[in-house]
Motif scaffolding. Structure first.
Motif, short mmCIF file in Angstrom:
data_model
loop_
_atom_site.label_atom_id
_atom_site.label_comp_id
_atom_site.label_asym_id
_atom_site.label_seq_id
_atom_site.Cartn_x
_atom_site.Cartn_y
_atom_site.Cartn_z
N MET A 1 0.83 -1.19 0.00
CA MET A 1 0.00 0.00 0.00
C MET A 1 0.87 1.26 0.00
O MET A 1 0.52 2.24 -0.62
N GLU A 2 1.99 1.17 0.71
CA GLU A 2 2.87 2.34 0.77
C GLU A 2 3.52 2.62 -0.58
O GLU A 2 3.74 3.77 -0.95
N GLY A 3 3.80 1.56 -1.34
CA GLY A 3 4.36 1.73 -2.68
C GLY A 3 3.38 2.40 -3.62
O GLY A 3 3.76 3.18 -4.49
N LEU A 4 2.09 2.09 -3.46
CA LEU A 4 1.05 2.71 -4.29
C LEU A 4 0.95 4.19 -4.00
O LEU A 4 0.85 5.01 -4.92
N ILE A 5 1.00 4.55 -2.74
CA ILE A 5 0.93 5.96 -2.36
C ILE A 5 2.15 6.71 -2.87
O ILE A 5 2.04 7.84 -3.36
N ASP A 6 3.33 6.07 -2.81
CA ASP A 6 4.54 6.69 -3.35
C ASP A 6 4.44 6.87 -4.86
O ASP A 6 4.88 7.89 -5.41
N SER A 7 3.87 5.89 -5.55
CA SER A 7 3.71 5.99 -7.00
C SER A 7 2.74 7.11 -7.38
O SER A 7 3.00 7.86 -8.32
N ILE A 8 1.64 7.21 -6.65
CA ILE A 8 0.68 8.28 -6.92
C ILE A 8 1.31 9.64 -6.62
O ILE A 8 1.13 10.60 -7.38
N GLY A 9 2.06 9.72 -5.53
CA GLY A 9 2.75 10.98 -5.20
C GLY A 9 3.77 11.36 -6.26
O GLY A 9 3.89 12.53 -6.63
N GLY A 10 4.50 10.38 -6.78
CA GLY A 10 5.46 10.66 -7.85
C GLY A 10 4.78 11.12 -9.13
O GLY A 10 5.26 12.01 -9.82
N LEU A 11 3.65 10.49 -9.44
CA LEU A 11 2.89 10.89 -10.63
C LEU A 11 2.37 12.31 -10.50
O LEU A 11 2.49 13.12 -11.43
N LEU A 12 1.80 12.64 -9.35
CA LEU A 12 1.29 14.00 -9.13
C LEU A 12 2.41 15.02 -9.13
O LEU A 12 2.26 16.13 -9.64
N ASN A 13 3.56 14.65 -8.55
CA ASN A 13 4.70 15.55 -8.53
C ASN A 13 5.18 15.83 -9.96
O ASN A 13 5.49 16.98 -10.31
#
Length: 121
Positions: A1-13
């Motif tokens: 789950m933490e990897g998904l949040i990091d991926s979404i954060g990277g995409l938004l960034n």
């Protein structure tokens, strides 16, 4: 789950960085004039996407024809490269921001910001 949040954060960034780059290139005299004209022609908030797309097309046409005005040759953009489309996406996001700002100021000055439309049937 933490990897998904990091991926979404990277995409938004990355998306915010792309929008900032597009806004920087729109924030020139030519880009601001195009955005202002598009905002003045826009009838409502629903037309923001179409106005931004039209502004990108006009911007690319101006950048394509500008060397001819200086006595050079017509240089067509290479539309088959990813860099061309990423530039267009960045410009789209930048123009959407600039047009939204200009349209918001227009609605404040004309008093149409929060008034509902009434249609006669």
């Amino acid at each position: 789950m933490e990897g998904l949040i990091d991926s979404i954060g990277g995409l938004l960034n990355g998306l915010f960085a792309l929008a900032a780059g597009g806004f920087d290139s729109v924030n020139q005299v030519t880009g601001l004039i195009i955005a202002l004209i598009a905002a003045l022609m826009m009838g409502g908030w629903r037309g923001l996407g179409g106005s931004a797309l039209g502004a990108v097309i006009v911007d690319r046409l101006i950048m394509m024809l500008r060397p001819m005005l200086d006595g050079g040759a017509l240089v067509l953009p290479d539309i088959m490269t990813l860099s061309f489309w990423m530039t267009c996406l960045a410009l789209f996001l930048g123009y959407a921001i600039a047009i939204a700002i200009f349209f918001f100021i227009k609605t404040l000055l004309t008093g149409r910001a929060f008034r509902s439309r009434r249609y006669a049937h």
